[in-house]
Design a protein around this motif. Sequence first.
Motif, mmCIF file in Angstrom:
data_model
loop_
_atom_site.group_PDB
_atom_site.id
_atom_site.type_symbol
_atom_site.label_atom_id
_atom_site.label_comp_id
_atom_site.label_asym_id
_atom_site.label_seq_id
_atom_site.Cartn_x
_atom_site.Cartn_y
_atom_site.Cartn_z
ATOM 1 N N SER A 1 67.381 10.862 -80.570
ATOM 2 C CA SER A 1 66.923 11.930 -79.687
ATOM 3 C C SER A 1 65.824 11.456 -78.736
ATOM 4 O O SER A 1 65.528 12.120 -77.742
ATOM 5 N N VAL A 2 65.229 10.310 -79.029
ATOM 6 C CA VAL A 2 64.122 9.774 -78.229
ATOM 7 C C VAL A 2 64.545 8.598 -77.356
ATOM 8 O O VAL A 2 63.996 8.365 -76.277
ATOM 9 N N VAL A 3 65.554 7.849 -77.774
ATOM 10 C CA VAL A 3 65.799 6.522 -77.233
ATOM 11 C C VAL A 3 66.352 6.516 -75.812
ATOM 12 O O VAL A 3 66.054 5.598 -75.035
ATOM 13 N N HIS A 4 67.130 7.521 -75.418
ATOM 14 C CA HIS A 4 67.849 7.444 -74.142
ATOM 15 C C HIS A 4 66.897 7.454 -72.955
ATOM 16 O O HIS A 4 65.984 8.263 -72.876
ATOM 17 N N GLY A 5 67.143 6.525 -72.043
ATOM 18 C CA GLY A 5 66.391 6.457 -70.799
ATOM 19 C C GLY A 5 65.167 5.573 -70.839
ATOM 20 O O GLY A 5 64.628 5.221 -69.794
ATOM 21 N N ARG A 6 64.683 5.219 -72.019
ATOM 22 C CA ARG A 6 63.449 4.450 -72.143
ATOM 23 C C ARG A 6 63.750 2.987 -72.446
ATOM 24 O O ARG A 6 64.784 2.661 -73.028
#
Length: 223
Positions: free
Chosen positions: A51-56
């Motif tokens: 839930s946190v990983v996308h885009g970073r």
Amino acid sequence: MTAAHPATQELTARALLLDMDGTLVNSDAVVERVWRRWAARQGMDGDAVLSVVHGRQGHATMAELLPERPAEVNHAENQALLAEEKADMAGVVPIPGAAEFLAAIAGVPHALVTSADLQLATARMAAAGLRFPSPRLTAESVSASKPDPEGFLKGAAELGMDPADCVVLEDSGAGIAAARGAGMRVLGIGPRALAHAPDLAVPDLTAVTVTVLPDGGVRLTRV
């Protein structure tokens, strides 16, 4: 955060800034494999990590999830995960309509702005069979990961454009926050984008009509 505009059916711009993963390339299968393994090693819930990983960039994800951990540890682990991702192209495919979209905007000023490093971006665009836009702003091009706006601001500068004249194509919360921080409008691609109030949202790139304008700009219309 800027509210969505339900009546908006089109966006016009002088230039486009394109995210890669989730926007042009579907790499979710690889990302899930690599980050679920990482989550298991940390004793963390895989769904919570994803839930946190996308885009970073990877080290920014780790800093978000493990704020007490030294930055040098995160950067070292990020390099290890990048190696895993570069070795795994199974299931990397184009977002529907991506090849046609890239062909349609060939004459419009545009740049790629991705959290992947250059080697990973090159490999994923090739695996998906897509033209690799230039200029391209990769992890090596910035000092701060999305949601920091640095990458998009540098992309606009590379194209000689004012941020207000740019539309960003993004799929992730971190990427949309970066675009907003840069003062840019957003075309959200896919289901992840909907929760983050893009100016216009489409399920994939088959739902966008590209019209190149007489002044060299572009109009993007939701089908």
